[in-house]
Design a protein around this motif. Structure first.
Motif, PDB file in Angstrom:
ATOM      1  N   SER A  54       0.864  -1.167   0.000  1.00 46.23           N
ATOM      2  CA  SER A  54       0.000   0.000   0.000  1.00 46.23           C
ATOM      3  C   SER A  54       0.907   1.225   0.000  1.00 46.23           C
ATOM      4  O   SER A  54       2.076   1.158   0.376  1.00 46.23           O
ATOM      5  N   THR A 109       1.028   4.008   1.810  1.00 49.74           N
ATOM      6  CA  THR A 109       1.551   4.495   3.084  1.00 49.74           C
ATOM      7  C   THR A 109       2.536   3.524   3.702  1.00 49.74           C
ATOM      8  O   THR A 109       3.569   3.928   4.229  1.00 49.74           O
ATOM      9  N   LEU A 160       6.600   4.005   4.581  1.00 51.90           N
ATOM     10  CA  LEU A 160       7.122   3.691   5.908  1.00 51.90           C
ATOM     11  C   LEU A 160       8.228   2.643   5.831  1.00 51.90           C
ATOM     12  O   LEU A 160       9.264   2.767   6.477  1.00 51.90           O
ATOM     13  N   TYR A 206       4.178   7.584  13.279  1.00 49.14           N
ATOM     14  CA  TYR A 206       3.430   7.392  12.038  1.00 49.14           C
ATOM     15  C   TYR A 206       2.012   6.935  12.343  1.00 49.14           C
ATOM     16  O   TYR A 206       1.042   7.503  11.846  1.00 49.14           O
ATOM     17  N   PHE A 207       1.881   5.906  13.183  1.00 51.11           N
ATOM     18  CA  PHE A 207       0.547   5.383  13.462  1.00 51.11           C
ATOM     19  C   PHE A 207      -0.276   6.331  14.316  1.00 51.11           C
ATOM     20  O   PHE A 207      -1.482   6.450  14.116  1.00 51.11           O
ATOM     21  N   GLY A 257      -0.074   9.642  14.331  1.00 47.52           N
ATOM     22  CA  GLY A 257      -0.510  10.717  13.453  1.00 47.52           C
ATOM     23  C   GLY A 257      -1.492  10.260  12.404  1.00 47.52           C
ATOM     24  O   GLY A 257      -2.508  10.905  12.147  1.00 47.52           O
ATOM     25  N   PHE A 258      -1.218   9.118  11.790  1.00 51.55           N
ATOM     26  CA  PHE A 258      -2.060   8.627  10.705  1.00 51.55           C
ATOM     27  C   PHE A 258      -3.434   8.195  11.201  1.00 51.55           C
ATOM     28  O   PHE A 258      -4.449   8.538  10.619  1.00 51.55           O
ATOM     29  N   LEU A 259      -3.467   7.464  12.307  1.00 52.89           N
ATOM     30  CA  LEU A 259      -4.739   6.941  12.786  1.00 52.89           C
ATOM     31  C   LEU A 259      -5.583   7.988  13.503  1.00 52.89           C
ATOM     32  O   LEU A 259      -6.796   7.853  13.580  1.00 52.89           O
ATOM     33  N   ASN A 260      -4.964   9.018  14.020  1.00 48.78           N
ATOM     34  CA  ASN A 260      -5.707  10.029  14.762  1.00 48.78           C
ATOM     35  C   ASN A 260      -6.049  11.264  13.948  1.00 48.78           C
ATOM     36  O   ASN A 260      -6.669  12.180  14.472  1.00 48.78           O
ATOM     37  N   LEU A 261      -5.664  11.297  12.698  1.00 40.10           N
ATOM     38  CA  LEU A 261      -5.925  12.479  11.880  1.00 40.10           C
ATOM     39  C   LEU A 261      -7.415  12.814  11.778  1.00 40.10           C
ATOM     40  O   LEU A 261      -7.789  13.977  11.959  1.00 40.10           O
TER      41      LEU A 261
END
Length: 122
Positions: free
Chosen positions: A31, A33, A37, A68-69, A71-75
């Protein structure tokens, strides 16, 4: 149609192919993203290994993954909370407020369930 790299053998594979023509791997696509990473982690492991000891590199990699997780999951939660906060200052369309309420409610529900699960394991 574009060309990507197979995660198994490293050969070039079309993004529309069902399997890698070199090794036959069916799940060769990254994927977007996770590909970025993975490349960042590989860069740190290959280039920083000359200058830093391996335990420090492992700590850096774990921090990169965590940030990363987080920031990415909480956006969506951060944006949704910002929309709800901005509502008192700016007149926003109702669809934004409905979406923001929905997102914030879901995230609060998820976080409360995770917290309950962690507490039950301790």
């Amino acid at each position: 149609m574009s060309i990507t790299e197979c995660t198994e053998c490293g050969g070039q594979v079309s993004t529309t192919a069902k399997a890698c023509p070199h090794c036959g791997a069916k799940d060769y696509k990254d994927s977007f993203t996770f590909g970025i990473l993975r490349r960042m982690i590989m860069y740190v492991a290959e280039h920083w290994g000359k200058y830093l000891p391996w335990p420090i590199i492992q700590i850096i990699m774990v921090l990169m993954l965590a940030l990363y997780f987080i920031g990415f999951l909480n956006l969506p939660f951060i944006v949704g909370y910002g929309v709800l906060f901005a509502d008192s200052y700016v007149d926003l369309p109702n669809i934004f407020l409905t979406w923001a309420n929905w997102v914030v409610d879901i995230y609060i529900d998820i976080y409360s369930k995770v917290y309950t699960l962690i507490q039950s394991r301790l």
